[in-house]
Design a protein around this motif. Structure first.
Motif, short mmCIF file in Angstrom:
data_model
loop_
_atom_site.label_atom_id
_atom_site.label_comp_id
_atom_site.label_asym_id
_atom_site.label_seq_id
_atom_site.Cartn_x
_atom_site.Cartn_y
_atom_site.Cartn_z
N TYR A 56 51.74 23.38 -12.51
CA TYR A 56 51.47 24.21 -13.69
C TYR A 56 51.98 23.52 -14.95
CZ TYR A 56 50.58 28.17 -10.60
OH TYR A 56 50.08 28.99 -9.65
N HIS A 57 51.27 23.78 -16.05
CA HIS A 57 51.73 23.37 -17.38
C HIS A 57 51.48 24.56 -18.29
CE1 HIS A 57 52.44 20.98 -20.97
NE2 HIS A 57 51.34 21.49 -21.47
N PHE A 58 52.54 25.07 -18.92
CA PHE A 58 52.44 26.20 -19.83
C PHE A 58 52.63 25.71 -21.25
CE2 PHE A 58 53.92 27.91 -15.81
CZ PHE A 58 53.06 28.96 -15.62
N CYS A 59 51.80 26.21 -22.16
CA CYS A 59 51.92 25.79 -23.55
C CYS A 59 51.48 26.93 -24.46
CB CYS A 59 51.08 24.53 -23.81
SG CYS A 59 49.33 24.74 -23.46
N GLY A 60 51.69 26.76 -25.73
CA GLY A 60 51.28 27.74 -26.72
C GLY A 60 50.91 27.02 -28.00
N HIS A 61 50.33 25.84 -27.86
CA HIS A 61 50.07 24.97 -29.01
C HIS A 61 49.06 25.56 -29.99
CE1 HIS A 61 49.91 21.13 -31.11
NE2 HIS A 61 48.61 21.29 -31.17
N THR A 62 48.07 26.28 -29.49
CA THR A 62 47.05 26.85 -30.37
C THR A 62 47.15 28.38 -30.31
OG1 THR A 62 45.41 26.92 -28.61
CG2 THR A 62 45.48 24.93 -29.96
N HIS A 63 46.51 29.05 -31.23
CA HIS A 63 46.56 30.51 -31.27
C HIS A 63 45.70 31.16 -30.19
CE1 HIS A 63 49.00 31.29 -34.86
NE2 HIS A 63 48.61 30.07 -35.18
N GLY A 64 44.65 30.49 -29.75
CA GLY A 64 43.77 31.07 -28.73
C GLY A 64 44.29 30.81 -27.34
N GLU A 95 44.88 17.89 -11.17
CA GLU A 95 45.38 18.88 -10.20
C GLU A 95 46.28 19.94 -10.85
OE1 GLU A 95 44.51 19.02 -6.89
OE2 GLU A 95 43.07 17.49 -7.51
N THR A 96 46.41 19.91 -12.18
CA THR A 96 47.34 20.77 -12.89
C THR A 96 46.63 22.00 -13.46
OG1 THR A 96 48.65 18.84 -13.50
CG2 THR A 96 49.07 20.86 -14.73
N ASN A 97 47.18 23.19 -13.21
CA ASN A 97 46.71 24.42 -13.82
C ASN A 97 47.38 24.53 -15.19
OD1 ASN A 97 45.26 25.64 -11.51
ND2 ASN A 97 47.28 25.48 -10.59
N VAL A 98 46.57 24.51 -16.25
CA VAL A 98 47.08 24.56 -17.62
C VAL A 98 46.84 25.96 -18.18
CG1 VAL A 98 46.91 23.57 -19.92
CG2 VAL A 98 46.59 22.12 -17.91
N ILE A 99 47.91 26.59 -18.63
CA ILE A 99 47.83 27.94 -19.17
C ILE A 99 48.41 27.94 -20.56
CG2 ILE A 99 48.53 30.33 -18.84
CD1 ILE A 99 48.74 29.61 -15.81
N ASN A 100 47.55 28.23 -21.54
CA ASN A 100 47.96 28.33 -22.93
C ASN A 100 48.13 29.82 -23.23
OD1 ASN A 100 48.20 28.47 -25.71
ND2 ASN A 100 46.60 26.98 -26.10
N VAL A 101 49.35 30.25 -23.50
CA VAL A 101 49.61 31.67 -23.71
C VAL A 101 49.14 32.15 -25.07
CG1 VAL A 101 51.53 31.73 -22.10
CG2 VAL A 101 52.00 31.28 -24.50
N GLY A 102 48.81 31.25 -25.98
CA GLY A 102 48.32 31.64 -27.30
C GLY A 102 49.44 32.21 -28.16
N ALA A 103 49.08 32.64 -29.35
CA ALA A 103 50.07 33.17 -30.28
C ALA A 103 49.40 34.19 -31.19
CB ALA A 103 50.68 32.05 -31.12
N ASP A 104 50.16 35.16 -31.61
CA ASP A 104 49.67 36.17 -32.55
C ASP A 104 50.89 36.73 -33.26
OD1 ASP A 104 48.55 38.36 -33.90
OD2 ASP A 104 47.08 38.68 -32.33
N TYR A 105 50.75 37.07 -34.53
CA TYR A 105 51.90 37.54 -35.30
C TYR A 105 52.33 38.96 -34.93
CZ TYR A 105 51.06 33.40 -38.03
OH TYR A 105 50.89 32.10 -38.41
N ARG A 106 51.42 39.78 -34.40
CA ARG A 106 51.75 41.17 -34.07
C ARG A 106 51.69 41.42 -32.57
NH1 ARG A 106 53.81 43.48 -37.55
NH2 ARG A 106 53.02 45.35 -38.45
N LEU A 107 51.68 40.36 -31.78
CA LEU A 107 51.57 40.51 -30.34
C LEU A 107 52.52 39.53 -29.66
CD1 LEU A 107 50.03 41.66 -27.84
CD2 LEU A 107 48.44 39.76 -28.13
N LEU A 108 53.43 40.06 -28.87
CA LEU A 108 54.32 39.22 -28.07
C LEU A 108 53.65 39.03 -26.71
CD1 LEU A 108 57.04 37.87 -27.44
CD2 LEU A 108 57.92 40.12 -26.82
#
Length: 69
Positions: A18-26, A34-47
Motif C-alpha cells: 500500500y501507498h497512502f497519500c494526499g497530494h491532490t484534493h481529489g 503491485e502497489t495499491n495507491v490510495i489518495n485520501v484527498g483533501a477538503d477544507y470542511r471535511l476531515l
C-alpha cells in the motif's frame, strides 16, 4: 499518476503493498505495479482518513469522513 511523477516511478520499481497519500484534493484509488495507491484527498470542511485493518487472512481499507461545520 496524480501527484509526484518521481513517487509514481519509485512505486513502479520498489513499491510495497500500500501507498497512502494526499497530494491532490481529489481522492483516488489506483494500482501502480503491485502497489495499491490510495489518495485520501483533501477538503477544507471535511476531515477524511483511512483505517487499514490487517490480519493473517486479509486486509481491508475503510474510509471515514467527518464533516466540520
Amino acid at each position: 499518476y496524480s501527484g509526484s511523477e518521481l513517487i509514481g516511478k519509485s512505486l513502479e520499481i520498489n513499491g510495497g503493498v500500500y501507498h497512502f497519500c494526499g497530494h491532490t484534493h481529489g481522492k483516488a484509488n489506483a494500482r501502480i505495479g503491485e502497489t495499491n495507491v490510495i489518495n485520501v484527498g483533501a477538503d477544507y470542511r471535511l476531515l477524511r482518513y483511512l483505517v487499514l485493518s490487517i490480519d493473517k487472512e486479509r486486509s481491508e481499507v475503510r474510509e471515514v469522513e467527518v464533516h466540520i461545520s
